[in-house]
Design a protein around this motif. Sequence first.
Motif, mmCIF file in Angstrom:
data_model
loop_
_atom_site.group_PDB
_atom_site.id
_atom_site.type_symbol
_atom_site.label_atom_id
_atom_site.label_comp_id
_atom_site.label_asym_id
_atom_site.label_seq_id
_atom_site.Cartn_x
_atom_site.Cartn_y
_atom_site.Cartn_z
ATOM 1 N N ALA A 132 3.952 -9.591 6.421
ATOM 2 C CA ALA A 132 3.001 -9.258 7.192
ATOM 3 C C ALA A 132 3.681 -9.379 8.761
ATOM 4 N N ALA A 133 4.548 -10.662 8.746
ATOM 5 C CA ALA A 133 5.171 -11.051 10.252
ATOM 6 C C ALA A 133 6.181 -9.665 10.328
ATOM 7 N N GLU A 134 6.838 -9.261 9.445
ATOM 8 C CA GLU A 134 7.840 -8.215 9.680
ATOM 9 C C GLU A 134 7.231 -6.891 10.215
ATOM 10 N N ASN A 135 5.866 -6.616 9.736
ATOM 11 C CA ASN A 135 5.120 -5.366 9.719
ATOM 12 C C ASN A 135 4.338 -5.543 11.308
ATOM 13 N N ALA A 136 4.101 -6.739 11.743
ATOM 14 C CA ALA A 136 3.503 -6.967 12.963
ATOM 15 C C ALA A 136 4.625 -6.681 14.141
ATOM 16 N N ALA A 137 5.797 -7.084 13.681
ATOM 17 C CA ALA A 137 6.939 -7.054 14.854
ATOM 18 C C ALA A 137 7.173 -5.852 15.308
ATOM 19 N N GLU A 138 7.323 -4.744 14.098
ATOM 20 C CA GLU A 138 7.576 -3.533 14.435
ATOM 21 C C GLU A 138 6.436 -2.744 15.384
ATOM 22 N N GLY A 139 5.320 -3.125 15.468
ATOM 23 C CA GLY A 139 4.398 -2.794 16.228
ATOM 24 C C GLY A 139 4.386 -3.060 17.765
#
Length: 574
Positions: free
Chosen positions: A375-382
Amino acid sequence: MALDQAERKAAPDNRTGAESLLLGLKSAGIDFIFANAGTDFPPIIEAFAALDENAVPVPVTVPHETASVAMAHGYYLLTGRAQATMVHVNVGLANSAMGAINAASDNIPVLIMSGRTPITEHGRRGARVSPIQYGQEMYDQSSLVSDVVKFHYEMRYPEQGGLLAARAAVLATSEPKGPVYVSLPREALMDIVPASNADAPCLQAPATVPYPDPAAIAQAAQWLSAAKNPLIVCQRGDPDGRVGAALADLAETFAIPVVEPFSIRNLMASDHPMFLGYDIKMPLAAADVVLVVDSGVPWIESLHRPASETKIIHLGPDPNFQRMPVRGYQADLAIASDASAGLTALATAMEPTTSMVEERRARYARLSRERLEKAAENAAEGCASPMSTEWMSHCVAAVMDERAVIFSELGVLPGHLRVNGPNRIFSNPHSGGLGWALPAALGAQLADRERLVIASMGDGSYMFANPIACHQIAEALELPVLTIVKNNSMWNAVRRSVINSYPGGAAAKSNRMPLTSLEPSPDYTQAAAASRAYTERVEHGEELPAALARAVEVIRKERRQVLLELKVAASDKH
């Protein structure tokens, strides 16, 4: 000749029906009446002025009826105490109907009252005096809400005020909880209570909570203890957090994973090692016994139906959700019980931990950690322009302290927040009556003025919230709510539904899908600024953390409301 205020306080045998009603509401535990007044209100307003203010609920002026019910809804979620609303005859009740639908869907006890146009044309106190009192009469006014409330009745005589207040309150707060409705003709409100009936208000107690059948608990405990891959599905808890605490203990002790699909009121801490998040698909496919805890929609039958050999246990105050006309979920065992009492009884009845339990514990703790990392990785991509909802949610989580609560209506993604326990994330009820989050947050802020209360919603939901009314309420009552408008210039939920129904269809391929666009976008900050709110518009994800920090600082130091309008990308996933 009318009695003056001092005489009225000293002469209970001269009370009006309106005074009897207000005294009864206070005796029934009602703290506030969220009201939108009309020409049927003179006896209510006179009663508020005549009686000791400590003997009656606090009247709160709410300039739109949908906001009044939602404020009572939000107040209950933080306190567990039912509140009341009162609106103007049939037209006000019509505007309240959506709030009643939302309250019924989430089993929220609200006492909804409305005036009723005078029955008589002359000869009685309260008889008709204006043209609208002809135009507003209905054959069956309660039909506007009778399909969703637990109880509806029309006050006939002034001496019924206290009794109806007590009756409505105990029915609303007895399981399964829900809204109730009372209509109030002017004649009954203005008439004097007969001396023979001028006793103290009627006191009644809500029914005690249901406790589970021991034989049913023994059977459920046997199935769960023997299961290789048990699973717990939940959607909502209680305002006191008892269900969340019992659930966390049961999951931890016996290494049973928990998912919260279509969550309404969160139960699990984000980092609990047995919490697998909000996606039901994979956990349900692997489960051999499923415990469904007070969840009206645990999964979607057409998408994630469990295997036929899987044992399904439903537990809750109304495990079969009789309010829903069509609900075909498999139920090998349906246990009617207060959810926390049922979970505690299960924990006591289950067999001690085994090697199989310890194997599960290690596996699910690893999956829980991996979920948070992903979830943290996906958030950073946005972190872009426009930003993703994942990034927005991640940044909002960073400013939420351990007591902060968020009301989300197609706003944040719960899986990208970090909360330490139950009742931190409140999502719109499955009834889908839009415009709920902002006024519900106002009710919650009224219940706890020191807590950080956030309302996060899409731009379409913000429009439905009657924002001019809501921001006026926030200023008038000094409620420093943080409002976050996720602006993607469309009704994205409608767009997604069309794409899922007709993938590759003409609408999906069109440059501008019909009936979904909200362009040109209004300047939403101006709606809040009209009520002296602090406002900012955030275009790029990199700007959001600092903007949120400024927003919280304004709330903490200046004690005033804040609105942030965020440019957020539309998504096909949420």
